[in-house]
Design an enzyme around this catalytic site. Structure first.
Site, PDB file in Angstrom:
ATOM      1  CG  HIS A  21      -1.988  -1.058   1.105  1.00 12.94           C
ATOM      2  ND1 HIS A  21      -3.322  -0.777   0.995  1.00 12.94           N
ATOM      3  CD2 HIS A  21      -1.886  -2.413   1.048  1.00 12.94           C
ATOM      4  CE1 HIS A  21      -4.010  -1.912   0.894  1.00 12.94           C
ATOM      5  NE2 HIS A  21      -3.149  -2.913   0.925  1.00 12.94           N
ATOM      6  CG  ASP A 120      -4.874   1.887   2.351  1.00 15.47           C
ATOM      7  OD1 ASP A 120      -3.775   1.900   1.774  1.00 15.47           O
ATOM      8  OD2 ASP A 120      -5.617   0.884   2.408  1.00 15.47           O
ATOM      9  CB  ALA A 343      13.900  -8.905  -5.626  1.00 15.85           C
TER      10      ALA A 343
HETATM   11  N1  UDP Z   1       8.474  -5.790  -4.100  1.00 13.71           N
HETATM   12  C1  UDP Z   1       9.789  -5.565  -4.407  1.00 13.71           C
HETATM   13  N2  UDP Z   1      10.717  -6.498  -4.024  1.00 13.71           N
HETATM   14  C2  UDP Z   1      10.378  -7.634  -3.376  1.00 13.71           C
HETATM   15  C3  UDP Z   1       9.021  -7.855  -3.084  1.00 13.71           C
HETATM   16  C4  UDP Z   1       8.079  -6.921  -3.464  1.00 13.71           C
HETATM   17  O1  UDP Z   1      10.132  -4.533  -4.989  1.00 13.71           O
HETATM   18  O2  UDP Z   1      11.251  -8.439  -3.072  1.00 13.71           O
HETATM   19  C5  UDP Z   1       7.467  -4.762  -4.452  1.00 13.71           C
HETATM   20  C6  UDP Z   1       6.743  -5.080  -5.734  1.00 13.71           C
HETATM   21  O3  UDP Z   1       7.426  -4.517  -6.830  1.00 13.71           O
HETATM   22  C7  UDP Z   1       5.384  -4.445  -5.486  1.00 13.71           C
HETATM   23  C8  UDP Z   1       5.186  -4.541  -3.983  1.00 13.71           C
HETATM   24  O4  UDP Z   1       6.483  -4.750  -3.435  1.00 13.71           O
HETATM   25  O5  UDP Z   1       5.406  -3.094  -5.848  1.00 13.71           O
HETATM   26  C9  UDP Z   1       4.308  -5.698  -3.566  1.00 13.71           C
HETATM   27  O6  UDP Z   1       2.982  -5.366  -3.768  1.00 13.71           O
HETATM   28  P1  UDP Z   1       1.918  -6.432  -4.252  1.00 13.71           P
HETATM   29  O7  UDP Z   1       0.615  -5.709  -4.387  1.00 13.71           O
HETATM   30  O8  UDP Z   1       2.376  -7.123  -5.471  1.00 13.71           O
HETATM   31  O9  UDP Z   1       1.872  -7.532  -3.125  1.00 13.71           O
HETATM   32  P2  UDP Z   1       1.775  -7.467  -1.511  1.00 13.71           P
HETATM   33  O10 UDP Z   1       3.156  -7.294  -1.016  1.00 13.71           O
HETATM   34  O11 UDP Z   1       0.878  -6.322  -1.165  1.00 13.71           O
HETATM   35  O12 UDP Z   1       1.204  -8.799  -1.183  1.00 13.71           O
END
Ligand code: UDP
Length: 473
Positions: A21, A120, A343
């Site tokens: 978020h 949010d 990552a």
């Molecule tokens: N992300 C990242 N590196 C990681 C894991 C996640 O940059 O190792 C970022 C990804 O690019 C995205 C966000 O974290 O922007 C994750 O949001 P998403 O809605 O996909 O999943 P959530 O974490 O909310 O389950």
């Protein structure tokens, strides 16, 4: 229209304290700030420290903090973000605890009198808080139009017999079937939980808010964007893909958190690979898979013979080697890169060597894959991700489902290694894979076009700023 005409619009951005978020909300704040809006991100002290590290100082975003009363919320000291809760059963206390932010938030509104609040969906009470001061509140759900339509269409629906029987989503474009299990807390139920109560409040507060801002672009889900606005009558603006506001590699590398790998090392590794030859595997910021799931992924990837980058979230139980088959890492040297921790996802997805990704269908990751033109293997973990999967598989047709059926909060369904192997090979090899990749590349072009001058998201953002400016006078 020159950006200076918008001055002095001041907007509060108030994201739920969870990476999925905060990341898009900060991107959105950057986008508004670039248009000359004064953008203030409201968050807690620990999260503020982390945001200022990541966004740097140069882009005109102000950050203000409110104390998160951990002790009152029944949470350990320093637990200010959903990704740092010690166990899944702390998620509900964490969500409940955020209610305690209402009073300090209202104090900030009183002191600063912003012209608008983008808050949010997890904070439904902000509509009333903002109304007390005559300030419009926009809602940010951080999901697709498709899922927003499901959320709206399932309100009060309870005509479902069993957990596993599928039913057609009522009053919804197309014949999209889901199961009661997948709909989870979106369906009416006698079993009232913290989450189902929040969903109900969010639904109700959506209707009373000024409108909804959506991280998507019109060309991706026209039918659902139209349905949301014209049939369901919601006021909404699409302003994405928000990830595209990160233009240089430094911004992309450190988005969200500092990466656990030197991004140059990671890109150098990818440079040695052929175009479209590597699978990227990542389950977002929150999910912590169990050992048997990790072993299924390892065995499935090895059996597929495909090169891969696999992001494994740090988890105490994975300190040993038992989560992967014997000798896996040694055998995979040169073929597979494992990143333990965070990552640099945007940089990886954009690299031409990436041919597909395995995703949990969090909306940010899904949209980032679309934006990079990368087809997906879908392995949704919890409710809304199952809807995003439907969009990817049935509507956009740029993915292969791994066969995840049961939502399990923060962990996901158990899948066999054979299913992982099969889905990975199907998305990487053969005629069907080529067709999916070509389609994904068309969406990537459309995504970039939407954010360029005159594009659909660019224009919607301008229209929103203009409307808010008029309101503020
Ligand atoms: N992300 C990242 N590196 C990681 C894991 C996640 O940059 O190792 C970022 C990804 O690019 C995205 C966000 O974290 O922007 C994750 O949001 P998403 O809605 O996909 O999943 P959530 O974490 O909310 O389950």
């Amino acid at each position: 229209m020159g950006s200076s005409e918008y001055h002095p619009l001041h907007i509060f951005f108030f994201p739920m304290m969870a990476p999925g978020h905060m990341i898009p909300t900060i991107d959105m704040a950057k986008l508004f700030a670039e248009k000359g809006v004064k953008a203030t991100v409201i968050t807690t002290p620990l999260n503020a420290a982390f945001i200022s590290n990541v966004i740097g100082k140069a882009n005109g975003i102000h950050i203000q903090t409110i104390e998160f009363p951990c002790a009152q919320a029944g949470l350990p000291h320093g637990c200010e973000n959903a990704d740092s809760i010690p166990s899944p059963d702390m998620l509900q206390p964490f969500l409940l605890g955020t209610r305690l932010l209402q009073e300090p938030f209202e104090q900030l509104l009183l002191n600063q009198r912003p012209h608008c609040v983008v808050a949010d969906m997890f904070f439904p009470w902000t509509t009333d808080s903002a109304a007390k001061f005559g300030i419009p509140r926009l809602v940010f759900h951080g999901t697709s139009f498709f899922s927003l339509c499901v959320l709206a269409c399932l309100g009060h629906y309870d005509d479902v017999s069993s957990d596993s029987d599928s039913f057609v989503i009522p009053n919804f474009p197309g014949e999209i079937r889901i199961t009661r299990m997948q709909a989870g807390s979106l369906l009416k139920s006698n079993d009232i939980t913290v989450v189902s109560k929040l969903v109900e409040e969010a639904r109700e507060s959506d209707l009373r808010s000024y409108g909804v801002v959506v991280n998507s672009f019109y060309e991706l889900e026209k039918v659902y964007a139209d349905h949301y606005r014209k049939v369901l009558g919601r006021k909404a603006w699409h302003v994405g893909p928000l990830s595209l506001c990160n233009r240089n590699s430094q911004e992309k590398a450190n988005r969200g958190k500092e990466a656990s790998i030197d991004e140059r090392e990671c890109l150098k590794w990818l440079d040695t690979k052929k175009p479209d030859s590597v699978v990227y595997v990542c389950f977002g910021s929150m999910a912590k898979l169990c050992d048997s799931q990790l072993r299924a992924i390892a065995t499935g990837l090895e059996a597929s013979g495909q090169d891969f980058i696999w992001v494994v979230k740090k988890n105490k139980q994975h300190d040993g080697e038992e989560w992967v088959p014997d000798g896996f890492e040694k055998r995979m040297e040169g073929k597979g890169l494992i990143i333990r921790g965070w990552a640099p996802q945007l940089l990886i997805l954009e690299h031409e060597a990436i041919g597909a990704c395995v995703t949990h269908c969090g909306w940010n990751s899904t949209l980032e894959a679309v934006t990079a033109g990368v087809p997906m293997v879908t392995w949704p973990i919890a409710a809304e991700q199952f809807f995003n999967e439907k969009l990817v598989i049935e509507v956009l047709q740029i993915g292969v489902p791994v066969g995840s059926k049961i939502p399990v909060e923060l962990q996901g369904d158990i899948i066999s290694w054979e299913s992982v192997e099969k889905a990975v090979n199907r998305v990487m090899k053969g005629e069907e894979a080529t067709q999916m990749r070509n389609k994904a590349k068309v969406f990537s072009q459309l995504a970039k076009g939407a954010m360029q001058e005159g594009g659909s998201s660019y224009s919607d953002l301008n229209a929103l700023i203009q409307e808010l400016s008029l309101l503020s006078h």
